[in-house]
Every structure is written in C-alpha cells, then in structure tokens.
Scaffold this active site. Structure first.
Site, PDB file in Angstrom:
ATOM      1  N   TYR A   5      -9.268 -11.914  -6.497  1.00 48.94           N
ATOM      2  CA  TYR A   5      -8.349 -11.866  -7.632  1.00 48.94           C
ATOM      3  C   TYR A   5      -8.560 -13.032  -8.592  1.00 48.94           C
ATOM      4  O   TYR A   5      -8.182 -12.948  -9.756  1.00 48.94           O
ATOM      5  CB  TYR A   5      -6.904 -11.833  -7.132  1.00 48.94           C
ATOM      6  CG  TYR A   5      -6.585 -10.548  -6.405  1.00 48.94           C
ATOM      7  CD1 TYR A   5      -6.450  -9.353  -7.107  1.00 48.94           C
ATOM      8  CD2 TYR A   5      -6.457 -10.515  -5.025  1.00 48.94           C
ATOM      9  CE1 TYR A   5      -6.190  -8.166  -6.443  1.00 48.94           C
ATOM     10  CE2 TYR A   5      -6.193  -9.333  -4.349  1.00 48.94           C
ATOM     11  CZ  TYR A   5      -6.065  -8.160  -5.068  1.00 48.94           C
ATOM     12  OH  TYR A   5      -5.819  -6.984  -4.407  1.00 48.94           O
TER      13      TYR A   5
ATOM     14  N   ARG B 225       0.862  -1.179   0.000  1.00 52.21           N
ATOM     15  CA  ARG B 225       0.000   0.000   0.000  1.00 52.21           C
ATOM     16  C   ARG B 225       0.901   1.232   0.000  1.00 52.21           C
ATOM     17  O   ARG B 225       2.082   1.164   0.383  1.00 52.21           O
ATOM     18  CB  ARG B 225      -0.898   0.016   1.236  1.00 52.21           C
ATOM     19  CG  ARG B 225      -1.794  -1.201   1.379  1.00 52.21           C
ATOM     20  CD  ARG B 225      -2.574  -1.134   2.681  1.00 52.21           C
ATOM     21  NE  ARG B 225      -3.468  -2.280   2.848  1.00 52.21           N
ATOM     22  CZ  ARG B 225      -3.132  -3.406   3.458  1.00 52.21           C
ATOM     23  NH1 ARG B 225      -1.905  -3.534   3.985  1.00 52.21           N
ATOM     24  NH2 ARG B 225      -4.000  -4.409   3.566  1.00 52.21           N
TER      25      ARG B 225
ATOM     26  N   HIS C  36      -2.732   2.320  -5.962  1.00 51.38           N
ATOM     27  CA  HIS C  36      -3.236   1.087  -5.347  1.00 51.38           C
ATOM     28  C   HIS C  36      -3.489   0.005  -6.390  1.00 51.38           C
ATOM     29  O   HIS C  36      -3.454  -1.189  -6.077  1.00 51.38           O
ATOM     30  CB  HIS C  36      -4.527   1.375  -4.573  1.00 51.38           C
ATOM     31  CG  HIS C  36      -4.852   0.324  -3.558  1.00 51.38           C
ATOM     32  ND1 HIS C  36      -4.104   0.143  -2.416  1.00 51.38           N
ATOM     33  CD2 HIS C  36      -5.837  -0.616  -3.524  1.00 51.38           C
ATOM     34  CE1 HIS C  36      -4.609  -0.859  -1.704  1.00 51.38           C
ATOM     35  NE2 HIS C  36      -5.664  -1.335  -2.356  1.00 51.38           N
TER      36      HIS C  36
ATOM     37  N   HIS D 136      -3.573  -9.940   3.865  1.00 48.93           N
ATOM     38  CA  HIS D 136      -5.021 -10.016   4.041  1.00 48.93           C
ATOM     39  C   HIS D 136      -5.347 -10.878   5.257  1.00 48.93           C
ATOM     40  O   HIS D 136      -4.789 -11.966   5.427  1.00 48.93           O
ATOM     41  CB  HIS D 136      -5.695 -10.624   2.815  1.00 48.93           C
ATOM     42  CG  HIS D 136      -5.755  -9.699   1.647  1.00 48.93           C
ATOM     43  ND1 HIS D 136      -5.961 -10.136   0.356  1.00 48.93           N
ATOM     44  CD2 HIS D 136      -5.638  -8.348   1.564  1.00 48.93           C
ATOM     45  CE1 HIS D 136      -5.972  -9.099  -0.470  1.00 48.93           C
ATOM     46  NE2 HIS D 136      -5.780  -8.003   0.241  1.00 48.93           N
TER      47      HIS D 136
ATOM     48  N   ARG E 112      -0.766  -2.509  -6.551  1.00 47.88           N
ATOM     49  CA  ARG E 112      -0.875  -3.599  -5.569  1.00 47.88           C
ATOM     50  C   ARG E 112      -1.811  -4.689  -6.094  1.00 47.88           C
ATOM     51  O   ARG E 112      -1.504  -5.877  -5.980  1.00 47.88           O
ATOM     52  CB  ARG E 112      -1.389  -3.035  -4.244  1.00 47.88           C
ATOM     53  CG  ARG E 112      -1.709  -4.058  -3.167  1.00 47.88           C
ATOM     54  CD  ARG E 112      -2.030  -3.332  -1.860  1.00 47.88           C
ATOM     55  NE  ARG E 112      -2.810  -4.120  -0.932  1.00 47.88           N
ATOM     56  CZ  ARG E 112      -2.295  -4.937  -0.016  1.00 47.88           C
ATOM     57  NH1 ARG E 112      -0.981  -5.100   0.037  1.00 47.88           N
ATOM     58  NH2 ARG E 112      -3.069  -5.601   0.818  1.00 47.88           N
TER      59      ARG E 112
ATOM     60  N   LYS F 276      -2.266  -2.963   7.861  1.00 49.29           N
ATOM     61  CA  LYS F 276      -3.490  -2.543   8.537  1.00 49.29           C
ATOM     62  C   LYS F 276      -3.639  -3.261   9.877  1.00 49.29           C
ATOM     63  O   LYS F 276      -3.341  -4.450   9.989  1.00 49.29           O
ATOM     64  CB  LYS F 276      -4.712  -2.837   7.657  1.00 49.29           C
ATOM     65  CG  LYS F 276      -4.906  -1.858   6.515  1.00 49.29           C
ATOM     66  CD  LYS F 276      -6.221  -2.131   5.814  1.00 49.29           C
ATOM     67  CE  LYS F 276      -6.518  -1.090   4.744  1.00 49.29           C
ATOM     68  NZ  LYS F 276      -7.801  -1.349   4.062  1.00 49.29           N
TER      69      LYS F 276
END
Length: 314
Positions: free
Chosen positions: A295, A169, A260, A286, A263, A192
């Site tokens: 994806y 990110r 982004h 994730h 990514r 995150k």
C-alpha cells in the site's frame, strides 16, 4: 505413520486432516489444497501408468513436477482444467511443496528432487483501491436502485460500509450473525487461516448496520446470518459482487471498482491519513508486513499522479 503401503490418496487425506485439525486452515483453503493435491496425484498416476503409494511419492523427479506444472499452465478441455496464470502456477507448486514437506516430516518420505523445481517469475501487482469520492459514491448509490426495496437498499449500504469502514473481506462481512448486531465497539473477525483480529467499529458503520436491522423483514435466530437475500436466504458473495457491478456501471467507475477494492481503499486511505503500517497490518489481518507494504507503493503513486497533474510537462 511411515507406512510405505499407504496409497497416495491416503497420504493426501492425512495431509488434509493435518491442515484441518492441527493447522486449522479455513474450509476454502482446504478445498483448494485438496483440489491441487488430487490433480497432482492424478497426473502422477497417468504419467507413471498406475496407482501410486507413499514410497512412490518419494521418488518423484523434478522433470515430473515440471511436466505437471506445464500441463496445468496449458489446461485441458478433456479434463475440464482451465489454463492457469503464473500466480496460480506458483500457488500450485507451493501446495505441492507443502504436501511433500508433510510426507518428509511425518512419513519419513522425502522427495529431494523437488528442491530443483523453480516456480514462474511473477510481476508484483499493486492493490487497486477506489478514491474516497468513489467509495462515497458507491455507498450513496445504494439508495438509488429503483428495483430494490428499502430494506434491500439499507442492506447493501450496510455491507459496503462494513467492507470500507472496517477493511473486511466479503466473506468476513457476510459471516456476521444476528447476535453480532448491534455492533460492539470492536468486532472479533475470523480471517484467512482461522486467524482472529479485532476490528474497531466506526459510528457510521454501526448506524448503517442498525438501519438495515430495523428494516429487514425476516425473523432471525441469534446464530443466523445477519445479511439476507430477497427470499430470505443468506446473502452470498456473488450478490455483493453483482450489486457493486451495477453500482459502478451507473457511476461510470472502472471494472477495478470491486467489493475487495473497498478493503484496499480502507488501507490506502488510512495510510494517506498518517496511519502506520504495523497498525494497518493488524487491522487487515495480514500475516506478513510485506503484504501490507504494497500500500505504500499505491500511496506513492497517488502522490506522483497528483504532482503530475499539478505540474504537467511543458
């Protein structure tokens, strides 16, 4: 802490402190939750005609929560609130549920009517990566900016190579400090929610960062941000976004070609090359495999588009 005389604001502060020190959420997440919580309490105060206390929060009704969400959906010029889309409404409801869940567990103040509130239906959105050629074009175009000095062009290339080559990110790439360069074989990234992961560093990424470090003109202490703006301050996400906007304009790429998107491209291109979903999940950081599974739909769509182009309908 089950003190019914606590004010609603004090209860909110206790929840945010819990999120910061026990859950160790990121500053950005804490700020978002705090903003949602303050607007929710302000609504209850207006709606009920006075300041609220902890005991009052346990009596919140489904109708009141729905009214608050409807108000957020419409927005308010008077209060400076922009209308929220369905996804933001869903995030708002999720934060309100988390707040009341904390009050139930820690303050013995449940809000049973909250279970009757349903969030909006959200149409799943797919990631929008750029193609491999488009990603290469963005990296190469950094050298073609007539207004950039050589070290700035090297910096822009290094940042974009990091995002694409490591699936970072923007905030993660810009969090690197001078002590991180030269880059190691694997880089520890804090993502995150303060979750750490290891990102393997490709030779091309290391070379791009080394090239920038050799040219950048500022004396940096080990703890200083590695990537610097023209006047010497830390590079900001807004600069990276504006830079990619200029590059895609020169290359004729769509508005979906964002930092982004690099990514997303990292993940999609790995999947297309045969990488398994679990590995991609770990590389992206994730928390849930379901997030990474998006994806597969992107890759399947690319195959369908290629098939359609090769075999058009008669």
């Amino acid at each position: 802490m089950a003190d019914s005389q606590l004010t609603a604001d004090e209860a909110l502060a206790a929840w945010l402190e819990h999120l910061a020190h026990e859950r160790r959420l990121s500053p950005n997440t804490l700020e978002a939750y705090g903003r949602i919580g303050r607007r929710y309490l302000a609504f209850l105060e207006r709606h009920r005609g006075g300041p609220q206390r902890l005991a009052d929060l346990g009596t919140v009704t489904a109708a009141e929560v729905r009214a608050h969400l409807a108000e957020r959906r419409q927005g308010s010029q008077e209060r400076g609130d922009h209308p929220l889309a369905a996804r933001s409404i869903s995030q708002t409801l999720s934060a309100i549920r988390a707040f009341h869940g904390f009050l139930d567990r820690r303050c013995a103040t449940p809000a049973p009517q909250l279970a009757l509130v349903r969030g909006p239906r959200i149409k799943p959105s797919l990631p929008r990566p750029v193609s491999e050629d488009q990603a290469r074009g963005l990296l190469q175009e950094t050298d073609a900016d007539p207004d950039a000095e050589a070290w700035e062009a090297a910096r822009d290339r290094a940042v974009l190579t990091l995002l694409y080559g490591c699936g970072l990110r923007i905030s993660e790439g810009l969090s690197l400090t001078r002590s991180d360069a030269p880059l190691p074989q694997t880089l520890r990234i804090i993502g995150k929610g303060g979750k750490a992961r290891l990102a393997p560093i490709l030779p091309a990424v290391r070379e791009a960062v080394d090239g920038y470090v050799a040219l950048q003109p500022f004396p940096l202490a080990p703890g200083d941000a590695l990537f610097r703006a023209r006047r010497g301050g830390p590079l900001t996400p807004r600069h990276v976004q504006a830079m990619v906007q200029r590059l895609r304009g020169r290359l004729g790429l769509p508005a979906t070609a964002t930092p982004h998107a690099l990514r997303h491209s990292f993940a999609t291109h790995l999947l297309g090359a045969g990488a398994d979903l679990r590995s991609i999940q770990e590389l992206l950081g994730h928390a849930s495999l379901s997030t990474t599974q998006k994806y597969t739909a992107v890759d399947a769509q690319r195959l369908l588009d290629a098939y359609s182009a090769a075999h058009p309908r008669s």
